[in-house]
Design an enzyme around this catalytic site. Sequence first.
Site, PDB file in Angstrom:
ATOM      1  N   ILE A 471       0.819  -1.214   0.000  1.00 32.48           N
ATOM      2  CA  ILE A 471       0.000   0.000   0.000  1.00 32.48           C
ATOM      3  C   ILE A 471       0.852   1.263   0.000  1.00 32.48           C
ATOM      4  O   ILE A 471       0.330   2.367   0.118  1.00 32.48           O
ATOM      5  CB  ILE A 471      -0.974   0.011   1.184  1.00 32.48           C
ATOM      6  CG1 ILE A 471      -0.232   0.115   2.520  1.00 32.48           C
ATOM      7  CG2 ILE A 471      -1.861  -1.221   1.161  1.00 32.48           C
ATOM      8  CD1 ILE A 471      -1.151   0.316   3.715  1.00 32.48           C
ATOM      9  N   ARG A 632      14.927  -4.804  14.664  1.00 31.42           N
ATOM     10  CA  ARG A 632      15.885  -4.693  13.563  1.00 31.42           C
ATOM     11  C   ARG A 632      15.244  -3.985  12.372  1.00 31.42           C
ATOM     12  O   ARG A 632      14.117  -4.269  11.994  1.00 31.42           O
ATOM     13  CB  ARG A 632      16.358  -6.085  13.141  1.00 31.42           C
ATOM     14  CG  ARG A 632      17.199  -6.119  11.882  1.00 31.42           C
ATOM     15  CD  ARG A 632      18.564  -5.439  12.085  1.00 31.42           C
ATOM     16  NE  ARG A 632      19.458  -6.273  12.866  1.00 31.42           N
ATOM     17  CZ  ARG A 632      20.290  -5.809  13.788  1.00 31.42           C
ATOM     18  NH1 ARG A 632      20.315  -4.511  14.067  1.00 31.42           N
ATOM     19  NH2 ARG A 632      21.089  -6.614  14.448  1.00 31.42           N
ATOM     20  N   ILE A 633      15.943  -3.039  11.801  1.00 30.92           N
ATOM     21  CA  ILE A 633      15.447  -2.319  10.633  1.00 30.92           C
ATOM     22  C   ILE A 633      15.864  -3.092   9.378  1.00 30.92           C
ATOM     23  O   ILE A 633      17.049  -3.174   9.049  1.00 30.92           O
ATOM     24  CB  ILE A 633      15.992  -0.881  10.593  1.00 30.92           C
ATOM     25  CG1 ILE A 633      15.620  -0.151  11.895  1.00 30.92           C
ATOM     26  CG2 ILE A 633      15.455  -0.147   9.379  1.00 30.92           C
ATOM     27  CD1 ILE A 633      14.148  -0.086  12.185  1.00 30.92           C
ATOM     28  N   GLU A 709       2.583   2.504  12.151  1.00 26.80           N
ATOM     29  CA  GLU A 709       1.670   3.234  13.024  1.00 26.80           C
ATOM     30  C   GLU A 709       2.412   4.177  13.979  1.00 26.80           C
ATOM     31  O   GLU A 709       1.979   5.316  14.203  1.00 26.80           O
ATOM     32  CB  GLU A 709       0.829   2.246  13.843  1.00 26.80           C
ATOM     33  CG  GLU A 709       0.214   1.103  13.055  1.00 26.80           C
ATOM     34  CD  GLU A 709      -0.809   1.528  12.021  1.00 26.80           C
ATOM     35  OE1 GLU A 709      -1.213   2.702  12.025  1.00 26.80           O
ATOM     36  OE2 GLU A 709      -1.209   0.683  11.206  1.00 26.80           O
TER      37      GLU A 709
END
Length: 746
Positions: A471, A632-633, A709
């Site tokens: 999205i 973790r990114i 979020e």
Amino acid sequence: MTNNTKNPPIDRIDGRMKVTGGAKYFADFELPNTAYCVIVGSEIAKGSIASLDTKKAQGAPGVLGVFTHQNMPPIPGWDAPVGGEADGPAPKPKTEETYRILSSPKILFDGQPIAIVVADTYERATYAASLVKARYTKQAARTDLQKHVSDGIAPRGADGGNYLRGTADGYKNAPVTLEANYTIPVEVHNPMELHGILAHWTGTDTLMIYAKTQGVNATQNAMAQAFKLDPSTIHVHTEFMGGGFGMGLRTWPQETAVVAIARKIGRPLKLVINRSQMFTLVGHRPYTVQTINMGADQDGKLIGIAHAATAETASYEDFTEATVNMTKFMYACPNVSTRYRIVRLDRSVPIWMRGPGEATGAFALESAMDEMAHKLNLDPIEFRLRNYSETDPERNRPYSSKNLKEAYQRGADAIGWKERKNQPGSTRDGDWLIGYGMSTGVFSAFRWEASARAFLQADGSLTIQSAVTDIGPGTGTALTMIAHNVLGVPMNRIKIEYGDTSLPKAPTQGGSAIVSAVGSAVFDACTSIKHELMELALKAGAPLAGRQADELTLADGVLSVSTDPKKKVSVSDLMQVNKLTVIDKTKDSKGSPEQEKYSMYSFSVHFVQVRVNPLTGVVRVAKAVSVADSGRIVSPKTAASQMIGGVAGGIGMALTEEAIIDHRFGRFVNNNLADYHVAVHADVPAIEAIMIDKPDPIINPMGAKGMGEIALIGFAGAVANAVFNATGQRVRDLPITPDKVMQKRM
């Protein structure tokens, strides 16, 4: 962005396609003999249709039909009780009202569809729709939540909308107390892409759908329920979405109506609603009023918090969200009570909007925390640290991971928090007052069940497949990074196929859970391929026989021994020797029972510096720093983009966004992008996104938690707190417009 992450940043894999027009959104698909439809909406908020004149519309050029409550084709699954699966992926509680699109002359909200006009071109359908005339029998409509707060009812559920830890009035025994009311107005998603659907019955009971949906499998199931079909006979495609924000989390009644009419007319049918209909037909953030009662001792330790929220819902459907949930666990406090109520109004039903519920609740809680810190003459960060919850006080569990103290420090250093004066109105720069504010955000970290397929070709290329819809956050890029990290396949040799029900099932993209859920399935599928490659390389007679699996490294299409890099074999040679053209793995993935022992959340801290003009009340966000503690990114660049996007949305929430209703008529008066003000480039400063980037050891094999979020949750509170620090004026009713800032002379 501050790039302190372990993974290197890469560009979006679909970026060039999107900016050059190569990406196809649902409305871009064209099928032979497609017809177009336009919705005619009610001009009253409550009552009934006394008469409906469609004769001129039916006789207009190119019109194929005008569908009303008098001739709407049947929808078999809608014979079930209201709120069944035909309405969407989750059952909704039944109210005293019933709403089935074009099923009766009854009007339940302004803009409710009273006719759908179908023609051979969109322009002809639009013209014919203007010829539909209706007369109404009006009834008095209730659309003002403020006038009906006392009518709030407890939503259905085990706790009846209530929560209690300790005593409900514990705050009353504190030496320092606070009571404050906060208001969030109606906010509308308003992404660039309008909502709609293209439906094509390819056979008597087979259906092809292109839709604006955040979950193709959810739409498939909803349509299967509505038309009593086997889901396998319905094919849904949504690869790209031009912004979802929550509006695509359910299948809306007009989508189902279009499918029914398409079957009736025997040709493909497309609906794209207009901008004003985006305010009434696809949900919004509900108008919500909140009261916070808070008590603390002189040392800054919380004694009690009571948080009550009342929000609007529709007369025909009960919508609820997690407005008060953050208050239950965010701070270590012995006495906490929350109460949540809904009021049924003559309005269209709300829906989850980015930061659903938590963004609303965080504004109240984090504003109140700032107000209490001021009463105690404490730095707002220090006040939060004195009430830091090391374990979850609501569930009495440890957190799977929580690095919020580090986030406070990193953000404070980046914004220049040491320049902040505790006394409001103490800092000026020429004609501008300067203020600093901060706020915390939190959202549950989920890992839902998902499936993914990975197949490695002998030429070293890798394809990943999942039904998940992207999205906008860069899901395909994140999945590419996960596959690359497991198999070492160069990222330009990895292809991602997604957004189609013909692919392995995936959850709806919402709740910041897709990287955790689908990413885990991709990880598992790629790990299975890796294990098979290692088995082939280590078996008797193979190039690396005699070695152990934990000695091997896989990178750039080559398996090698870590301590002796000259000992190696290419994946292509390995597969060729074993007469394999492809290694194909599909994996289902879900969380383990171990997760039930922990509370899993993503956290954020937002810092802002504002400039306020004391003569005009204009507020400018001059600097913003957002810190994400979300494990973790996986994909640093798209993660930073998420945080930046959340800040942009948060600025709109704080300063500009408000859908205004004229309650005499129950109608929106600013249902367009000229009068409904979203944040634009001039409103958004340079934004610094900082990632803590420490893996969560419990949630999934990557250690990654969601951040979509938390990018917005709490930001509006940070702005309100900064405005107070600049001016001494506390604005508790969003948005913070100049008139509210100027209520008291500065």
